[in-house]
Design a protein around this motif. Structure first.
Motif, short mmCIF file in Angstrom:
data_model
loop_
_atom_site.label_atom_id
_atom_site.label_comp_id
_atom_site.label_asym_id
_atom_site.label_seq_id
_atom_site.Cartn_x
_atom_site.Cartn_y
_atom_site.Cartn_z
N SER A 92 20.95 -12.13 -51.32
CA SER A 92 20.84 -13.49 -50.79
C SER A 92 20.09 -14.37 -51.78
O SER A 92 19.10 -13.94 -52.37
CB SER A 92 20.12 -13.41 -49.45
N GLY A 93 20.58 -15.56 -52.01
CA GLY A 93 19.93 -16.48 -52.93
C GLY A 93 20.31 -16.27 -54.38
O GLY A 93 19.76 -16.90 -55.28
N SER A 94 21.29 -15.41 -54.60
CA SER A 94 21.63 -15.10 -55.99
C SER A 94 22.58 -16.13 -56.61
O SER A 94 22.80 -16.13 -57.81
CB SER A 94 22.25 -13.71 -56.07
N GLY A 95 23.18 -16.99 -55.77
CA GLY A 95 24.04 -18.04 -56.33
C GLY A 95 25.50 -17.94 -55.93
O GLY A 95 26.36 -18.65 -56.47
N LYS A 96 25.81 -17.09 -54.94
CA LYS A 96 27.21 -16.87 -54.56
C LYS A 96 27.85 -18.15 -53.99
O LYS A 96 28.95 -18.55 -54.39
CB LYS A 96 27.29 -15.74 -53.51
N THR A 97 27.13 -18.76 -53.06
CA THR A 97 27.67 -19.98 -52.45
C THR A 97 27.80 -21.10 -53.49
O THR A 97 28.78 -21.85 -53.50
CB THR A 97 26.77 -20.42 -51.28
N THR A 98 26.80 -21.18 -54.34
CA THR A 98 26.84 -22.20 -55.39
C THR A 98 28.09 -22.02 -56.25
O THR A 98 28.79 -23.00 -56.58
CB THR A 98 25.58 -22.11 -56.25
N PHE A 99 28.39 -20.77 -56.57
CA PHE A 99 29.60 -20.49 -57.35
C PHE A 99 30.86 -20.98 -56.63
O PHE A 99 31.72 -21.66 -57.21
CB PHE A 99 29.66 -18.97 -57.64
N LEU A 136 27.32 -27.40 -45.69
CA LEU A 136 28.22 -26.26 -45.59
C LEU A 136 27.51 -24.95 -45.91
O LEU A 136 27.98 -23.88 -45.58
CB LEU A 136 29.41 -26.45 -46.55
N LYS A 137 26.35 -25.05 -46.58
CA LYS A 137 25.56 -23.86 -46.86
C LYS A 137 24.85 -23.44 -45.60
O LYS A 137 23.76 -23.91 -45.30
CB LYS A 137 24.54 -24.15 -47.96
N THR A 138 25.49 -22.60 -44.82
CA THR A 138 24.85 -22.20 -43.56
C THR A 138 23.66 -21.30 -43.86
O THR A 138 23.63 -20.64 -44.88
CB THR A 138 25.86 -21.47 -42.67
N1 LIG Z 1 20.92 -28.04 -52.52
C1 LIG Z 1 20.01 -27.18 -53.03
N2 LIG Z 1 18.82 -27.67 -53.43
C2 LIG Z 1 17.87 -26.83 -53.97
N3 LIG Z 1 18.09 -25.53 -54.15
C3 LIG Z 1 19.24 -24.98 -53.78
C4 LIG Z 1 20.28 -25.80 -53.18
N4 LIG Z 1 21.33 -24.98 -52.91
C5 LIG Z 1 20.97 -23.75 -53.30
N5 LIG Z 1 19.73 -23.74 -53.82
C6 LIG Z 1 19.04 -22.59 -54.38
O1 LIG Z 1 19.92 -21.99 -55.33
C7 LIG Z 1 19.86 -20.60 -55.21
C8 LIG Z 1 21.24 -20.05 -54.95
O2 LIG Z 1 21.65 -20.45 -53.65
P1 LIG Z 1 23.02 -19.97 -52.98
O3 LIG Z 1 24.12 -20.23 -53.95
O4 LIG Z 1 23.13 -20.61 -51.67
O5 LIG Z 1 22.79 -18.40 -52.82
P2 LIG Z 1 23.61 -17.33 -51.98
O6 LIG Z 1 24.81 -18.02 -51.44
O7 LIG Z 1 23.93 -16.32 -52.96
O8 LIG Z 1 22.71 -16.85 -50.93
C9 LIG Z 1 18.86 -20.28 -54.12
O9 LIG Z 1 17.62 -20.00 -54.73
C10 LIG Z 1 18.80 -21.56 -53.32
O10 LIG Z 1 17.49 -21.70 -52.78
#
Ligand SMILES: Nc1ncnc2c1ncn2[C@@H]1O[C@H](COP(=O)(O)OP(=O)(O)O)[C@@H](O)[C@H]1O
Ligand SMILES: [Mg+2]
Lengths: 439, 233
Positions: B40-47, A436-438
């Motif tokens: 980008s890469g700050s953790g938004k999607t992860t949140f 889902l992480k596009t």
């Molecule tokens: N499944 C994963 N395995 C390893 N690293 C991940 C994974 N998902 C995200 N990351 C890392 O966690 C950090 C935050 O990712 P993400 O939440 O997608 O950022 P954003 O949505 O803000 O661009 C990034 O450095 C990304 O590379």
């Protein structure tokens, strides 16, 4: 939910026709091959006398060489009797029915000029043969009682033979020539073809039943020798000529009795014991006193109708199926993982891991159903080929009944579920956020 | 309704360990429309994924409607996600071989509604997003803006109280983006709490509140402002 998953599965299979066809083919080939072999084995180990298994017994007496036990049967007793013992046993009135018999053959001709003489497979037997084995009569019946001990030229025809000779009409009272001698038809039996041919497993267990049935009292008149197996251990023991053969120690008669109660069985055992003791006094039966009464089901095992080779082939075919299943696992894994993003979406929308797992297992089950149906077709083709190659020798064995078809579908579904479980588990375990992480 | 306290999330591969979220604390109230921005890469999607229980945090506490969800098993979580949470993604994530009707049907199937109830809800949300006439179309037959509206309809069909949107306008041109934003605002007015990640500062400003995530944390500046506001209040 089951219906929903099935409709998803069918949609998914249609979405990737080539891959689906490959998976169905993998299962179908494995099931087809193993069902071909398993069907042969299954049909070979049928008991055509199952309905009388508790009352029929094959009789064995240990009349063999005092110095060495009989080696060719697993209970170390000859599977046939001497003529001398058979005629002696026939005198007992304990069994409800009994039959002595062996294989023979005649040249058959009739008054009909159109009909060329042909050679007919015959069974020389006693009159109760038909009742004992539940042989159905179309016309007439068995021969007179005295025909078992004195020369009476009567004959019972098989249905096919009656059709060949008399166009299928009631031929009782008509006459045919066997080896140039006139025989009167006393009965015509209906279609009857026990497979395996349990009453004489020694001489082609999958041959068709005989065309002619001839009374037992004709041995001396026509000097009849068995056309089946004859085994001996003592040479030239009882004088010269045909009479010597009849009084000798070679075994060539199959013998069956019907004992309807425990009491009859007990009495018959006593009778056999008494008979052997009496023979011992006359210098025969020098081995330890031993005889056997064996039911049809055990008789098939004792005679190894299903050989070890057949068994090995059965296992090999299952091993082949396993190879096919492993292939199907690889294909399903490829397919399911390609569809993992969809599973991720479903998870985000509230599907549990279990729901995703079940959905994919059902998809593999659908492949199994199709694979099973195609597998049956392949097995039918395989059995058809075997029938062609064997020139009718095992026609009756190389056919599939409903039970085996059901077994084929069951085997296919089992195989495909086995093939699907690991891939389905893998998809259900993958982290949905990965898809889902596009970007 | 959502309360995160000192959430940590790290990803470990063979060689590196990434800390996607560190000491992440946040509270979102019922009815709010919160926008989330950050590099980008700050953790938004992860949140968002942790908020939607698609991922489990490495540490910290997450309360949804006052319940600590870290003790729930997969089944209970999936159930909760199905009932309370709607997801919208940047890439729409419609299932390609299902038509619009069947796509929207997916969450309702897992909810266990009967076919009449499912049909009622599907028709209602299709109406809301203005795509009633397209129910039998496949996603590929629609424009990006229309696809995202279907995705929103799908998220809404279960009547969730909480909508999580990850850059919902990221793949759309500005006109379509505005339409989608208006739809979300409309939904929010009807009572659904929304958390939306976006790169677009204009859209971010239209939310009730903006949170900036930097390096896996709510930015210091914002925390300082929040603390100051709390002090004056
Ligand atoms: N499944 C994963 N395995 C390893 N690293 C991940 C994974 N998902 C995200 N990351 C890392 O966690 C950090 C935050 O990712 P993400 O939440 O997608 O950022 P954003 O949505 O803000 O661009 C990034 O450095 C990304 O590379
Ligand atoms: Mg992101």
């Amino acid at each position: 939910m089951f219906g929903y998953y099935v409709s998803l599965a069918i949609r998914s299979l249609r979405g990737t026709p080539v891959l689906s066809a490959l998976m169905v083919a993998a299962i179908a080939v494995g099931v087809g091959a193993s069902m071909t072999v398993l069907t042969l084995n299954y049909m070979m180990s049928q008991n055509p006398l199952a309905h009388k298994d508790s009352v029929l017994y094959a009789v064995q007496l240990d009349s063999w060489d005092p110095n060495e036990a009989y080696q060719r049967s697993s209970n170390e007793m000859p599977v046939q009797l001497t003529y001398r013992d058979a005629t002696a046993l026939l005198r007992s009135d304990i069994p409800a029915r009994q039959a002595a018999m062996h294989r023979y053959g005649f040249t058959v001709s009739s008054d009909d000029f159109e009909l060329r003489p042909f050679s007919g497979e015959a069974r020389i037997t006693t009159r109760q043969f038909f009742a004992l084995f539940d042989v159905p009569f179309l016309y007439g019946g068995t021969w007179d009682a005295d025909a078992d001990s004195s020369p009476v030229q009567q004959v019972v025809l098989s249905k096919a033979t009656n059709e060949k000779l008399f166009g299928g009409e009631n031929s009782v009272g008509r006459s045919i020539d066997l080896n140039g001698e006139p025989f009167t038809v006393v009965g015509v039996i209906d279609k009857w073809n026990p497979s395996p041919k349990i009453y004489d497993l020694n001489n082609g267990p999958f041959n068709e039943a005989e065309e002619l049935y001839i009374p037992f009292g004709l041995h001396r008149k026509f000097e009849i020798y068995s056309w089946g197996n004859t085994n001996g251990w003592a040479s030239g023991d009882s004088g010269e000529g045909y009479e010597g053969h009849l009084q000798g120690e070679s075994v060539w008669i199959q013998y069956w009795v019907e004992l309807q109660s425990a009491e009859q069985l007990e009495n018959y055992r006593d009778f056999l014991t008494g008979y052997i003791r009496e023979q011992k006094q006359q210098g025969r039966f020098q081995r330890p006193l031993k005889f056997a009464l064996t039911r049809p089901s055990e008789w098939l095992v004792l005679n190894e109708v299903l050989s070890d080779d057949n068994r090995v082939l059965g296992w090999l075919s299952l091993a082949f199926l396993l190879v096919c299943v492993v292939n199907a696992v690889a294909l399903m894994l490829a397919k399911f993982l390609r569809k993992a993003p969809e599973a991720g979406v479903r998870r985000a929308l509230g599907a549990s891991r279990q729901a995703v797992f079940v959905q994919h297992v059902i998809e593999s089950g659908c492949i199994g159903v199709f694979g099973g149906l195609c597998g049956i077709l392949l097995a039918l083709v395989g059995l058809g080929t075997i029938r062609q190659l064997s020139f009718g020798y095992i026609d009756q064995v190389a056919t599939m009944d409903w039970l085996m078809m059901l077994a084929a579908v069951g085997l296919a579904i089992l195989a495909s579920l086995l093939a699907g479980i690991y891939p389905a588990w893998r998809v259900s375990r993958t982290n949905p956020s990965l898809y889902l992480k596009t970007q | 309704m959502l309360k995160m306290h000192n959430i940590r999330k790290s990803y470990r591969t063979d060689t590196i360990e990434t800390h996607a979220l560190r000491d992440f604390s946040l509270e979102v109230n019922e009815g709010e429309f919160v926008s989330v921005t950050g590099p980008s890469g700050s953790g938004k999607t992860t949140f968002l994924n942790i908020a939607g229980m698609l991922e489990t945090p490495t540490g910290g506490e997450y309360l949804l409607d006052g319940d600590n969800v870290s003790h729930l098993n997969d089944r209970q979580r999936s159930r909760l996600r199905n009932e309370k949470i709607g997801f919208i993604f940047q890439g729409f994530n419609l299932i390609p071989d299902l038509n619009l009707f069947d796509n929207i049907d997916v969450p309702l199937r897992y909810r266990g509604f009967n076919s009449k109830e499912r049909r009622r809800r599907i028709e209602k949300v299709l109406e809301q997003v203005g795509l009633s006439a397209r129910a039998k179309h496949l996603p590929s037959q629609l424009s990006g803006g229309q696809q995202q509206r279907v995705a929103i309809a799908r998220a809404l069909a279960g009547e969730p109280r909480f909508l999580l949107a990850d850059e919902p306008t990221g793949n759309l041109d500005s006109l379509m983006a505005r339409q989608v934003m208006e739809l979300l605002e409309f939904i929010n007015e009807w009572g659904t709490t929304i958390v939306m990640v976006t790169h677009d500062p204009d859209l971010a400003r239209r939310a009730h509140r903006n949170i900036q995530i930097v390096d896996g944390q709510v930015s210091d500046l914002q925390r300082a402002v929040a603390a100051a506001e709390a002090a004056t209040a």
